[in-house]
Design a protein around this motif. Structure first.
Motif, short mmCIF file in Angstrom:
data_model
loop_
_atom_site.label_atom_id
_atom_site.label_comp_id
_atom_site.label_asym_id
_atom_site.label_seq_id
_atom_site.Cartn_x
_atom_site.Cartn_y
_atom_site.Cartn_z
N THR A 108 0.83 -1.21 0.00
CA THR A 108 0.00 0.00 0.00
C THR A 108 0.87 1.25 0.00
OG1 THR A 108 -1.74 -1.16 1.22
CG2 THR A 108 -1.82 1.23 1.24
N LEU A 109 1.92 1.23 0.80
CA LEU A 109 2.85 2.36 0.84
C LEU A 109 3.49 2.58 -0.51
CD1 LEU A 109 4.48 4.48 2.47
CD2 LEU A 109 6.11 2.65 3.02
N GLY A 110 3.96 1.50 -1.13
CA GLY A 110 4.59 1.61 -2.45
C GLY A 110 3.63 2.06 -3.52
N ALA A 111 2.37 1.60 -3.44
CA ALA A 111 1.37 2.01 -4.42
C ALA A 111 1.13 3.51 -4.36
CB ALA A 111 0.07 1.26 -4.18
N ALA A 112 1.19 4.07 -3.16
CA ALA A 112 0.99 5.51 -3.01
C ALA A 112 2.21 6.29 -3.48
CB ALA A 112 0.69 5.84 -1.55
N LEU A 113 3.40 5.84 -3.12
CA LEU A 113 4.62 6.59 -3.42
C LEU A 113 5.11 6.39 -4.86
CD1 LEU A 113 6.63 6.01 -0.10
CD2 LEU A 113 5.18 7.96 -0.72
N VAL A 114 4.92 5.18 -5.38
CA VAL A 114 5.49 4.85 -6.70
C VAL A 114 4.43 4.88 -7.80
CG1 VAL A 114 6.75 3.12 -8.04
CG2 VAL A 114 7.26 3.44 -5.61
N LEU A 115 3.27 4.27 -7.53
CA LEU A 115 2.24 4.16 -8.57
C LEU A 115 1.25 5.32 -8.54
CD1 LEU A 115 1.44 0.34 -8.39
CD2 LEU A 115 3.16 1.53 -9.76
N GLY A 116 1.36 6.18 -7.54
CA GLY A 116 0.49 7.36 -7.50
C GLY A 116 -0.94 7.07 -7.08
N GLU A 117 -1.19 5.91 -6.45
CA GLU A 117 -2.54 5.60 -6.00
C GLU A 117 -2.91 6.47 -4.79
OE1 GLU A 117 -3.20 1.48 -5.34
OE2 GLU A 117 -2.49 0.87 -7.33
N THR A 118 -4.19 6.82 -4.70
CA THR A 118 -4.66 7.67 -3.61
C THR A 118 -4.79 6.86 -2.32
OG1 THR A 118 -5.90 9.04 -5.17
CG2 THR A 118 -6.50 9.20 -2.83
N VAL A 119 -4.15 7.35 -1.27
CA VAL A 119 -4.23 6.74 0.05
C VAL A 119 -4.63 7.81 1.04
CG1 VAL A 119 -2.94 5.57 1.89
CG2 VAL A 119 -2.50 4.98 -0.50
N GLY A 120 -5.79 7.63 1.67
CA GLY A 120 -6.29 8.61 2.63
C GLY A 120 -5.56 8.55 3.95
N TRP A 121 -5.88 9.52 4.83
CA TRP A 121 -5.17 9.61 6.10
C TRP A 121 -5.42 8.39 6.99
CZ3 TRP A 121 -7.60 9.54 10.82
CH2 TRP A 121 -8.98 9.79 10.84
#
Length: 321
Positions: free
Chosen positions: A121-134
Motif C-alpha cells: 500500500t505504501l509503495g502504491a501511493a509513493l510509486v504508482l500514485g494511487e490515492t491513500v487517505g489519512w
C-alpha cells in the motif's frame, strides 16, 4: 417472466468466496509448513544450497504446468521490463527471507512478513500514485510500529538478523507492485517459472561461495524436497483463491499465516513468543485488516458513484413505447 431472487447475487458471492477463503487458509498453512521445513534443512545446508533445491523443484513444476496449459515457457515477454523488475525483486525478497528463516525464530520471521501488504500500500501511493487517505496512512504507521515491536531495535532481545526479514518484506512488496503491471498476455505459471529460474542463478553462485554442495542427510534432503513441492501447491491455491474470490473478502485471510507460523515454530522448534511479539503481531494484523476494509469501502463508493453517473446519463425510458 422469470423473477430473480434478490438474494441470488449474494448467494453467488458466497458460493465463490467460501471455497476461495478455504483455499487461502490452507495455502497459508502450507507456506508455514514450507518455512518450517526450510528451517529444518538449514541445520546442514546454507541459504544457497537450500534455494538451489527448492528452486529446481519449483522451476520444473511451474514449467511443466505452463506447458500443460498450452503456454510456452520461453517467450519474448521474459525480457519485458516489468518482468525483469519483478524477478529482481523476487530474488532480493526470497534471499533475504530465507536467510531470516535460518537465523531467527520462525514465528518472528512470519510476523514481520505480514507487513508486506502494508508495504505494498505504501509503495502504491509513493510509486504508482494511487490515492491513500489519512486513515490508511495511519494504518500503515501503526502496522510498522508493530514491526518495530517484533524487531525491537535498541532493546534487550534485539536480533540484528531480523533485518533480513525486513529486506524480505521490501523485496516481496516490490514484486507484488510489479505484478500489478504485468501484461495480461503473461500467465501466472510462466512468470512463476521465470522467477524461480531468476532465483536459481544467484543461489547457485551463493552456494559455491558457501563451499559448494554439502552432503545432506536423507531427512534434511526430504525436508527441502518437501518444501519445494509444498511451495508449488501453496502457490496454486493462493492464485486460485485470488482469482475466484473477491479480493477484499479473501485477502485478509493471508494473515492466518502468522498463526500457522507461530504454531509451527512452537511444535517444531519449541518457540515461545513473548509479550512484545504478541503485541507487535496484533498491531500488524489489526492495521492490515483495517487497511483492507478502507480499500474495500473506497472501491465500493467509487463503484456506486460511477453507477449513479451512468444512470444520470442514460435516457429516461418512454412509457408509451
Amino acid at each position: 417472466m422469470i423473477v430473480k431472487s434478490a438474494a441470488t447475487p449474494d448467494l453467488a458471492l458466497v458460493t465463490r468466496n467460501l471455497p476461495a477463503i478455504i483455499l487461502m487458509v490452507v495455502s497459508m498453512a502450507l507456506f508455514a509448513v514450507e518455512d518450517a521445513l526450510i528451517k529444518v534443512g538449514s541445520s546442514e545446508a546454507g541459504v544457497g544450497q537450500i534455494l538451489v533445491v527448492v528452486c529446481l523443484i519449483g522451476m520444473t513444476g511451474f514449467a511443466l504446468l505452463s506447458l500443460a496449459s498450452g503456454r510456452p515457457v520461453v517467450t519474448r515477454d521474459i525480457a519485458h521490463r516489468t518482468v525483469i523488475i519483478r524477478c529482481v525483486a523476487e530474488v532480493i525478497g526470497t534471499l533475504c527471507f530465507v536467510t531470516a528463516l535460518t537465523l531467527i525464530p520462525l514465528s518472528n520471521a512470519s510476523a514481520i512478513l505480514q507487513a508486506t501488504p502494508l508495504a505494498v500500500t505504501l509503495g502504491a501511493a509513493l510509486v504508482l500514485g494511487e490515492t491513500v487517505g489519512w486513515r490508511r496512512w495511519t494504518a500503515i504507521g501503526v502496522g510498522f510500529a508493530g514491526v518495530l515491536l517484533v524487531v525491537r531495535p535498541g532493546l534487550q532481545g534485539f536480533d540484528a538478523n531480523a533485518i533480513f526479514a525486513l529486506g524480505g518484506v521490501a523485496g516481496l512488496a516490490v514484486r507484488d507492485l510489479a505484478t500489478r503491471r504485468l501484461p495480461a498476455s503473461i500467465s501466472s505459471l510462466q512468470v512463476s517459472a521465470w522467477a524461480y529460474f531468476a532465483i536459481l542463478v544467484p543461489a547457485t553462485v551463493l552456494m559455491m561461495i558457501q563451499g559448494g554442495w554439502q552432503p545432506l542427510s536423507s531427512a534434511n534432503l526430504l525436508a527441502l524436497t518437501g518444501a519445494g513441492l509444498i511451495g508449488i501447491v501453496g502457490y496454486w491455491m493462493v492464485t486460485t483463491a485470488t482469482r475466484i474470490g473477491e479480493a477484499s473478502v479473501v485477502a485478509p485471510f493471508r494473515y492466518t499465516r502468522l498463526l500457522f507460523g507461530a504454531l509451527a515454530g512452537f511444535i517444531a522448534f519449541n518457540e515461545r513468543p513473548d509479550t512484545l511479539m504478541f503485541a507487535g503481531s496484533t498491531l500488524i494484523i489489526g492495521s492490515g485488516l483495517y487497511a483492507f476494509y478502507r480499500e474495500h469501502k473506497r472501491r465500493s463508493e467509487a463503484l456506486a458513484a460511477r453507477r449513479a453517473a451512468a444512470a444520470l446519463q442514460s435516457p429516461e425510458p418512454n412509457p408509451h413505447l
